[in-house]
Design a protein around this motif. Structure first.
Motif, short mmCIF file in Angstrom:
data_model
loop_
_atom_site.label_atom_id
_atom_site.label_comp_id
_atom_site.label_asym_id
_atom_site.label_seq_id
_atom_site.Cartn_x
_atom_site.Cartn_y
_atom_site.Cartn_z
N PRO A 162 15.21 65.10 -39.85
CA PRO A 162 14.41 65.99 -39.01
C PRO A 162 13.13 65.34 -38.49
CG PRO A 162 14.14 66.57 -41.31
CD PRO A 162 15.20 65.49 -41.25
N ALA A 163 12.69 64.24 -39.10
CA ALA A 163 11.42 63.63 -38.68
C ALA A 163 11.48 62.11 -38.72
CB ALA A 163 10.29 64.15 -39.56
N PRO A 164 12.39 61.48 -37.98
CA PRO A 164 12.41 60.01 -37.98
C PRO A 164 11.16 59.49 -37.26
CG PRO A 164 13.88 60.83 -36.31
CD PRO A 164 13.38 62.03 -37.06
N TRP A 165 10.76 58.28 -37.62
CA TRP A 165 9.59 57.65 -37.00
C TRP A 165 9.92 56.20 -36.72
CZ3 TRP A 165 6.83 53.40 -38.61
CH2 TRP A 165 5.63 53.13 -37.93
N HIS A 166 9.42 55.68 -35.59
CA HIS A 166 9.59 54.26 -35.32
C HIS A 166 8.45 53.76 -34.44
CE1 HIS A 166 11.29 55.79 -31.54
NE2 HIS A 166 10.93 54.63 -31.04
N VAL B 24 11.23 46.29 -34.75
CA VAL B 24 11.01 47.72 -34.84
C VAL B 24 10.75 48.09 -36.30
CG1 VAL B 24 12.00 50.00 -34.43
CG2 VAL B 24 12.61 48.10 -32.92
N GLU B 25 9.66 48.81 -36.52
CA GLU B 25 9.39 49.38 -37.84
C GLU B 25 9.83 50.83 -37.79
OE1 GLU B 25 5.54 50.22 -40.76
OE2 GLU B 25 5.29 49.03 -38.93
N ASN B 26 10.54 51.29 -38.81
CA ASN B 26 11.00 52.67 -38.77
C ASN B 26 11.06 53.29 -40.15
OD1 ASN B 26 13.97 52.45 -39.72
ND2 ASN B 26 13.78 50.85 -38.18
N ILE B 27 10.98 54.60 -40.16
CA ILE B 27 11.18 55.38 -41.36
C ILE B 27 12.22 56.43 -41.00
CG2 ILE B 27 10.16 56.95 -43.05
CD1 ILE B 27 7.44 55.62 -42.45
N ARG B 28 13.33 56.36 -41.73
CA ARG B 28 14.39 57.36 -41.54
C ARG B 28 15.16 57.48 -42.84
NH1 ARG B 28 18.47 54.06 -41.04
NH2 ARG B 28 18.55 52.33 -39.66
N LEU B 29 15.62 58.66 -43.11
CA LEU B 29 16.36 58.93 -44.34
C LEU B 29 15.58 58.45 -45.57
CD1 LEU B 29 19.86 57.79 -43.07
CD2 LEU B 29 18.95 60.12 -43.14
N CYS B 30 14.25 58.64 -45.53
CA CYS B 30 13.35 58.27 -46.64
C CYS B 30 13.31 56.77 -46.90
CB CYS B 30 13.72 59.03 -47.91
SG CYS B 30 13.60 60.81 -47.73
N MET B 31 13.73 55.95 -45.96
CA MET B 31 13.66 54.50 -46.11
C MET B 31 12.76 53.92 -45.03
SD MET B 31 17.53 53.35 -47.12
CE MET B 31 18.37 54.26 -45.84
N HIS B 32 11.87 53.00 -45.43
CA HIS B 32 10.93 52.35 -44.52
C HIS B 32 11.41 50.91 -44.32
CE1 HIS B 32 6.37 51.60 -43.63
NE2 HIS B 32 7.14 51.18 -42.64
#
Length: 91
Positions: free
Chosen positions: A36-40, A56-64
């Motif tokens: 619901p709240a991916p970030w990149h 690309v730096e990203n946070i999705r599925l609780c993984m950074h």
């Protein structure tokens, strides 16, 4: 992603190397519902002729993670040919 692209990096203590289809399948199996709240953020990019690189730096599925994508301009479009990732340790 190009049909012959790959994804490689360290995951859960080992070296993981997947084909595009294996990578997509693993993501689909791991995800019951979309994040619901991916970030990149794009941290760097470079183009030389018909070759490109994007970090690309990203946070999705609780993984950074930090992903380095290599791209090739082919038939008037950019296509990912490899993804190398660094999964940051949990804080």
């Amino acid at each position: 992603m190009h049909e012959k692209s790959c994804c490689i990096g360290h995951y859960e203590g080992g070296l993981e190397r997947d084909s595009r289809d294996a990578f997509i399948s693993a993501v689909n199996e791991a995800v019951d519902t979309p994040d619901p709240a991916p970030w990149h953020a794009v941290n760097a990019n470079s183009i030389v002729g018909d070759v490109g690189m994007v970090q690309v730096e990203n946070i999705r599925l609780c993984m950074h993670s930090n992903d380095t994508l290599t791209l090739l301009r082919h038939e008037n479009r950019w296509i990912i040919v490899s993804k190398v990732f660094f999964l940051r340790p949990a804080e």
